[in-house]
Design an enzyme around this catalytic site. Structure first.
Site, PDB file in Angstrom:
ATOM      1  N   TYR A   1       6.394  -9.172   7.348  1.00 61.09           N
ATOM      2  CA  TYR A   1       5.697  -7.579   7.829  1.00 61.09           C
ATOM      3  C   TYR A   1       6.010  -7.357   9.117  1.00 61.09           C
ATOM      4  O   TYR A   1       5.863  -8.146   9.810  1.00 61.09           O
ATOM      5  CB  TYR A   1       4.116  -7.672   7.278  1.00 61.09           C
TER       6      TYR A   1
ATOM      7  N   TYR B   1      -3.638 -10.127   2.491  1.00 59.51           N
ATOM      8  CA  TYR B   1      -3.986  -8.796   2.867  1.00 59.51           C
ATOM      9  C   TYR B   1      -3.764  -8.549   4.249  1.00 59.51           C
ATOM     10  O   TYR B   1      -4.524  -8.856   5.133  1.00 59.51           O
ATOM     11  CB  TYR B   1      -5.391  -8.563   2.456  1.00 59.51           C
TER      12      TYR B   1
ATOM     13  N   ASP C   1       0.794  -1.186  -0.087  1.00 57.28           N
ATOM     14  CA  ASP C   1      -0.232   0.100  -0.214  1.00 57.28           C
ATOM     15  C   ASP C   1       0.920   1.335  -0.007  1.00 57.28           C
ATOM     16  O   ASP C   1       1.973   1.158   0.470  1.00 57.28           O
ATOM     17  CB  ASP C   1      -1.020   0.037   1.341  1.00 57.28           C
TER      18      ASP C   1
END
Length: 410
Positions: A304, A375, A243
């Site tokens: 992440y 996601y 993003d």
């Protein structure tokens, strides 16, 4: 039937120029060009037939057939009072007599393009191909070279001499297209593909499109590469995406910059760094590697880091419940923020490992090692039940992702 006998049978049926006759026996080699092989065959036939004629054998018909496309035979027949008109080649109609002239015309078309490799492509009149096929089928020729291949080879050989560049039939910088129907020559400048990795240090940089609070894009920052190669447009192919408000850290994310219609094919771009983005060029690549890059994004393992806010206070003991998410398969429907694309699409991805760090009763840090395509924000806050299981579901609280970073791509 030897070569001479078969050649005579062919020439009695069709007048063929030296190149078209020699091409029918191209695979027999002898280190000869097709026209040299064809002329040699005709000369040997001439000598044989003239010898038989002088021995009293009636080979006048055969001599007349050969004379249509062989000057020495016409000259011999004229000495005995027989005149034979020269015939045009049945297959090429004289096209092969000086096909190299197209190479000379093409040289001026590539002026101003700095290239290293080229290939030649030609469009040949359909009737020529049909006539060639007719001869090949009628006489069961299995040793020949196609006229298209000969034309490309001869023009390419002449261009090789004139340009001093090398031929690359698989991945040429430019393709020289020659239309032998109308004589038009076009230069196709193939895209230039440069692979590299990038790091994104800002939370206001998107990959391609600018929107909302985004101040710039990776695509925009890489315009210097397009300018360096004189291209008319550039696009990027990326192994997945993050993003715009997520940073891309660690060793970086692989991508390929495609420069359309460049005028230069030499030299790698320099490393780019402006505080927001770092791009490290690695070399030139191919279209196949671009496809592999995109496919690999589906199976890459990504790590992440997320800074997460909880609406209600949490204890360290409660965070330990997150251990049950390690090794879980997560089912996700298209997130609400992008569901306009395909609202009912469902995907499943693996979460291999999850680790947390307690910061305060309302803030904690998560490290998620997962399959590419997950996601991650939705995995954390649950997206109103569209992702399950989720961190919010396990902790039974409303969660908001304050920061998200990609730390590595395996």
């Amino acid at each position: 039937m030897d070569i001479l006998e078969k050649s005579l049978e062919i020439l009695k049926a069709y007048p063929l120029c030296d190149s078209c006759l020699g091409r029918l026996f191209a695979q027999m080699g002898y280190a000869l060009e097709n026209w040299e092989r064809g002329f040699s065959i005709k000369t040997m036939l001439h000598m044989k037939l003239v010898t038989l004629f002088r021995q009293g054998v009636d080979v006048t018909t055969d001599l007349k057939s050969l004379a249509r496309i062989h000057k020495p035979t016409r000259r011999f027949l004229s000495t005995i009072g027989i005149t034979v008109e020269e015939a045009q080649c049945y297959i090429c109609g004289g096209l092969l007599s000086n096909v190299e002239r197209f190479a000379k015309e093409a040289v001026s078309k590539v002026d101003g393009i700095e290239f290293e490799t080229f290939a030649v492509g030609t469009t040949i009149p359909r009737e020529i191909l049909e006539r060639e096929s007719e001869v090949v089928k009628k006489f069961l020729v299995s040793t020949g070279e196609s006229i298209k291949h000969e034309i490309n080879r001869r023009i390419g050989k002449e261009l090789l001499r004139l340009l001093g560049r090398r031929v690359d039939k698989q991945r040429p910088n430019i393709l020289i297209k020659i239309d032998l129907i109308n004589g038009k020559i076009d230069i196709v400048k193939n895209p230039l593909l440069i692979e590299g990795v990038y790091l994104k240090l800002s939370r206001r940089i998107s990959q391609a499109k600018k929107f909302g609070n985004v101040k710039s894009s990776l695509l925009e920052k890489l315009q210097y590469i397009r300018d360096m190669y004189g291209g008319v447009e550039h696009i990027i192919h990326v192994s997945g995406r993050e993003d715009s408000d997520a940073r891309m850290l660690g060793p970086g994310r692989p991508l390929v910059v495609e420069i359309k219609q460049p005028t230069k094919y030499k030299g790698l771009p320099h490393l780019y760094s402006d505080g927001d983005v770092i791009f490290i060029p690695l070399g030139f690549t191919t279209r196949d590697e671009v496809r592999k890059l995109k496919e690999k994004a589906k199976t890459d393992i990504k790590l992440y880091r997320a800074l997460v806010y909880s609406d209600r206070p949490l204890s360290e003991e409660e965070l330990r419940k997150l251990a049950e998410l390690s090794g879980k398969t997560v089912v996700q429907y298209t997130p609400r923020r992008i569901k306009r694309l395909n609202p009912r699409k469902k995907r499943t991805r693996m979460v291999y490992e999850i680790v947390w760090r307690f910061i305060s009763s309302h803030v904690f840090e998560l490290y998620v090692r997962c399959q590419g395509g997950l996601y991650v924000k939705e995995f954390i806050h649950g997206d109103g039940g569209r992702t399950t299981p989720s961190v919010a579901e396990i902790l039974n609280t409303y969660l908001e992702v304050l920061e998200l970073d990609v730390l590595s791509i395996e």
